[in-house]
Write an enzyme that holds these catalytic residues in place. Structure first.
Site, short mmCIF file in Angstrom:
data_model
loop_
_atom_site.label_atom_id
_atom_site.label_comp_id
_atom_site.label_asym_id
_atom_site.label_seq_id
_atom_site.Cartn_x
_atom_site.Cartn_y
_atom_site.Cartn_z
N SER A 150 -6.58 -6.47 8.50
CA SER A 150 -7.56 -7.51 8.15
C SER A 150 -8.71 -7.58 9.14
CB SER A 150 -6.87 -8.88 8.07
OG SER A 150 -5.65 -8.80 7.41
N GLY A 206 -11.74 -4.89 11.63
CA GLY A 206 -12.37 -3.59 11.79
C GLY A 206 -13.23 -3.17 10.62
N ARG A 232 -0.90 -7.26 5.07
CA ARG A 232 0.45 -7.77 5.38
C ARG A 232 0.40 -9.12 6.08
NH1 ARG A 232 3.40 -3.46 8.95
NH2 ARG A 232 1.44 -3.75 10.06
N ASP A 233 -0.49 -9.25 7.08
CA ASP A 233 -0.52 -10.42 7.96
C ASP A 233 -1.30 -11.56 7.32
OD1 ASP A 233 -1.13 -12.28 10.07
OD2 ASP A 233 -0.60 -10.72 11.50
N LYS A 257 -4.00 -13.30 9.64
CA LYS A 257 -5.23 -12.51 9.80
C LYS A 257 -6.03 -12.45 8.50
CE LYS A 257 -3.65 -9.60 13.63
NZ LYS A 257 -3.32 -8.22 14.07
N ASP A 269 2.67 -5.74 1.75
CA ASP A 269 2.62 -4.45 2.42
C ASP A 269 2.40 -3.38 1.34
OD1 ASP A 269 3.04 -2.03 3.72
OD2 ASP A 269 4.63 -2.81 5.00
N SER A 300 -10.76 7.80 5.25
CA SER A 300 -10.01 8.78 6.02
C SER A 300 -10.46 8.68 7.47
CB SER A 300 -10.24 10.19 5.44
OG SER A 300 -9.53 11.17 6.17
N TYR A 330 -1.04 11.77 13.08
CA TYR A 330 -2.14 11.04 12.44
C TYR A 330 -2.98 11.94 11.51
CZ TYR A 330 -6.47 8.26 12.14
OH TYR A 330 -7.57 7.56 11.71
N LYS A 334 -4.26 11.76 7.26
CA LYS A 334 -5.65 11.59 6.87
C LYS A 334 -6.17 12.80 6.08
CE LYS A 334 -6.58 7.48 8.46
NZ LYS A 334 -6.97 6.39 7.54
#
EC number: 1.1.1.102
Length: 301
Positions: free
Chosen positions: A10, A12, A33-34, A37, A62, A141, A155, A159
């Protein structure tokens, strides 16, 4: 226009994209999820309203775990705000570390969040988009989804997977007037980036420092513009453009001009890329030598 975001934290890039579209009058559903936030993000997005009819709907779930649950909450959102015109897949998490030092279950976690976390919401909206013969789907991505770098063995593959999904999906959806955009942002000044830096290997830090750090507001403006225009690839800055063009392969092109530019610049960009790769290899070697020398000195003591 009803735009549906699903965000991992939530904040950026995802939040800034939501704010950018809200400034253009969109109705927005935020999914993350949160719950706390989400509420904070909702307040910040609402400050960007241009009229009193706009709505920001929040749903806590989620998106990487249970497809049926994701499908259910997105159905609820569409019942309240209408069909989704644009889906922004922004859920993502990052971990960096040497391959043999990354816990095995973290590889699974990366694929669940960064890949399946985009597959599930897309799957939930695609049928309605096809029926309406319209829609935009965006996958966020990373430049690490175009080039594999030291420290990103968990990571980068997650992506890279988004690009494969985007290319295949675009071929399926194009006849239905549905356009896919995959964005490749560089390191961006977000809470997630700050958290990642706490445990990032020295080699990864030094390689990352060869490029700058973008602000999420800058990334959001570029992403939204490219998505609205139906551009398949969205890159940032000269380095991002070079990397995107250099790795275009069999990716769709938005125009003949874009394709011609890629053909003309390919040789030059490959030459520049070889210098970059040489410098990255040099960084890795230097760090390895310094580490070995430090170990040898400790043994002598």
């Amino acid at each position: 226009m009803h735009i549906l975001w699903h965000l991992q934290c939530s904040s950026g890039i995802g939040k800034c994209i939501a704010m950018e579209c809200y400034k253009h009058g969109a109705f927005i559903t935020l999914v993350a999820r949160d719950e706390h936030k989400l509420v904070q993000a909702k307040k910040e997005v609402e400050k960007c309203a241009i009229n009193d009819k706009q709505v920001v709907l929040c749903i806590s779930v989620d998106v990487s775990k249970d497809y049926n649950q994701v499908e259910s909450v997105i159905k609820q959102a569409q019942e309240k705000l209408g069909p989704v015109d644009m889906l922004v897949n922004c859920a993502g998490t990052s971990i960096s570390g040497k391959f043999e030092e990354v816990e095995v279950d973290r590889f699974k976690k990366m694929m669940e969040v960064n890949y399946l976390g985009s597959v599930y919401p897309t799957r939930a909206v695609i049928t309605t988009m096809k029926e309406r013969r319209m829609g935009r789907i965006m996958f966020v991505s990373s430049q690490a989804g175009l080039i594999g770098l030291f420290g990103y063995t968990a990571y980068s593959p997650s992506k890279f997977a988004l690009r494969g999904l985007a290319e295949a999906l675009q071929m399926e959806m194009k006849p239905y007037n549905i356009y896919v955009t995959v964005a490749y942002p560089p390191d961006t000044d977000t809470p997630g980036f700050a958290e990642e830096n706490k445990t990032k290997p020295l080699e990864t830090k030094l390689i990352s420092e060869t490029a700058g750090v973008c602000q999420p507001e800058q990334v959001a403006k570029v992403v939204v513009k490219d998505a609205v225009q139906g551009n398949f690839s969205s890159s940032f800055g000269p380095d991002g453009y070079m990397l995107s063009a250099l790795t275009c392969g069999m990716s769709p092109v938005t125009s003949i001009t874009e394709g011609l530019q890629q053909i003309v610049t390919m040789g030059l960009f490959r030459t520049i890329a070889l210098f970059y790769l040489g410098s990255f290899d040099s960084i890795v070697r230097r760090c390895m030598i310094q580490r070995e020398q430090s170990k040898a000195a400790d043994k002598r003591e």
